[in-house]
Design an enzyme around this catalytic site. Structure first.
Site, PDB file in Angstrom:
ATOM      1  N   TYR A  63     -38.359  28.522 -23.605  1.00 26.37           N
ATOM      2  CA  TYR A  63     -37.603  29.667 -23.085  1.00 26.37           C
ATOM      3  C   TYR A  63     -36.148  29.621 -23.544  1.00 26.37           C
ATOM      4  O   TYR A  63     -35.389  28.739 -23.147  1.00 26.37           O
ATOM      5  CB  TYR A  63     -37.636  29.717 -21.555  1.00 26.37           C
ATOM      6  CG  TYR A  63     -39.023  29.765 -20.955  1.00 26.37           C
ATOM      7  CD1 TYR A  63     -40.075  30.415 -21.612  1.00 26.37           C
ATOM      8  CD2 TYR A  63     -39.287  29.171 -19.724  1.00 26.37           C
ATOM      9  CE1 TYR A  63     -41.345  30.444 -21.052  1.00 26.37           C
ATOM     10  CE2 TYR A  63     -40.552  29.212 -19.152  1.00 26.37           C
ATOM     11  CZ  TYR A  63     -41.580  29.848 -19.828  1.00 26.37           C
ATOM     12  OH  TYR A  63     -42.833  29.880 -19.272  1.00 26.37           O
ATOM     13  N   HIS A 129     -48.155  23.755 -22.873  1.00 29.91           N
ATOM     14  CA  HIS A 129     -47.778  25.172 -22.863  1.00 29.91           C
ATOM     15  C   HIS A 129     -48.632  26.028 -23.810  1.00 29.91           C
ATOM     16  O   HIS A 129     -48.581  25.850 -25.013  1.00 29.91           O
ATOM     17  CB  HIS A 129     -46.294  25.265 -23.269  1.00 29.91           C
ATOM     18  CG  HIS A 129     -45.644  26.556 -22.920  1.00 29.91           C
ATOM     19  ND1 HIS A 129     -44.296  26.778 -23.102  1.00 29.91           N
ATOM     20  CD2 HIS A 129     -46.136  27.704 -22.396  1.00 29.91           C
ATOM     21  CE1 HIS A 129     -44.001  28.000 -22.693  1.00 29.91           C
ATOM     22  NE2 HIS A 129     -45.099  28.587 -22.278  1.00 29.91           N
TER      23      HIS A 129
END
Length: 324
Positions: A63, A129
């Protein structure tokens, strides 16, 4: 005299013993992925969330190319509260610059980098992820064993996997030793327009795996302003969600609040993660939860919205590489 703020409900996460607030703080917006957020705004949002009973904060090195982790780390440090009062999750295997790398070597280095950015000695949950972008067999044979070692070293208390297609969870969980995955983070599959996560909840519970649900607003589909340009949903799904949002607006209701409450209704899901970057967003999301606990969901509005979305119910979109 002001009455005490009602605290958010805490729910147990699988067999971990962790208790998470039913609303979780998704920190991807702190990485400036939806517009710039100042340090003051980020710190204020995290402080207000914690004050209102949010104890679960989720981030990833992906992110904002590591920015989210740094900003969240600073904001948590600024709280000045004991470490055991909040739960932090981060991820490994997906990076802004490098793309996907689920090798044992990379994930082992990844946790050290994350801990440094977060200014923490351990994270409570470390996820792989978006595993659908790698080889699921590598996840089973190489990545999860590497995460087990990270857990044994005390750098992560629990480990999990994330991704969009639901079949990835059964594929991995059927092939790893029992209890080697503690939690899954699913997104966009427990929303008013798509509740397919429900189908695998009994399976996940049988494996002793905790469940976190992200993106109750279906990545912007269930909002008045609508999804971002890049949203992968079909035109048909976008237009149905737009019609549902218009209906709510016309009736003076918020589709985002309704969507958030719908996701919170299922108590088998421990926490609903929603991206937040301002005090106002924090207050709205927490209010949706406390209002739901006090007076229930608006059944009439929900029935209308479900009727509008019925033709596109459970329609998803492809994600990841096609696994053989």
């Amino acid at each position: 005299m002001a009455s005490a703020t009602p605290k958010l409900e805490l729910r147990e996460l699988g067999n971990t013993g962790l208790k998470l607030s039913c609303v979780g703080f998704g920190a991807s917006p702190l990485g400036n992925v939806f517009g710039t957020v100042s340090d003051e705004e980020a710190n204020a949002a995290v402080r207000e969330a914690f004050r209102l009973g949010v104890n679960f904060f989720d981030t990833s090195p992906y992110y904002g190319g590591t920015l989210s982790e740094k900003v969240l780390g600073n904001a948590l440090k600024a709280l000045g509260v004991p470490r055991n009062e909040y739960v932090v999750a981060t991820k490994c295997g997906r990076y802004k610059e490098e793309g996907f790398d689920f090798s044992a070597d990379r994930v082992t280095r990844s946790i050290d980098e994350s801990l440094e950015r977060l200014q923490l000695e351990y994270v409570d949950i470390l996820y792989c992820h978006d595993i659908e972008f790698g080889s699921l067999d590598q996840i089973v044979k190489e990545t999860i064993p590497a995460l087990q070692k990270i857990k044994e070293a005390g750098k992560a208390r629990y480990i999990g996997i994330t991704g969009l297609p639901l079949h990835i969870y059964t594929y991995v969980l059927d092939r790893v030793p029992p209890r080697s995955v503690d939690v899954i983070l699913s997104y966009c599959h427990y929303c008013i327009n798509d509740s397919t996560l429900e189908d695998i909840i009994p399976y996940l519970k049988s494996k002793g795996v905790g469940i976190v649900n992200a993106s109750p607003l279906a990545m912007g589909l269930l909002t008045e302003s609508g999804p971002p340009e890049w949203h992968p949903a079909s035109p048909e799904l976008k237009s149905a969600c737009q019609a549902a949002a218009a209906y709510c607006k016309e009736k003076g209701k918020s589709i985002a609040k309704l969507a958030m409450q719908y996701s919170l209704l299922n108590k088998e899901i421990t926490s609903v993660l929603v991206g937040m970057k301002s005090v106002k967003q924090v207050e709205e999301n927490v209010a949706a939860a406390t209002e739901l606990a006090a007076s229930g969901i608006d059944e009439e509005a929900l029935a209308e919205v479900e009727a509008i979305l019925k033709p596109v119910k459970n329609q998803s979109w492809p994600s990841g590489i096609q696994q053989s």
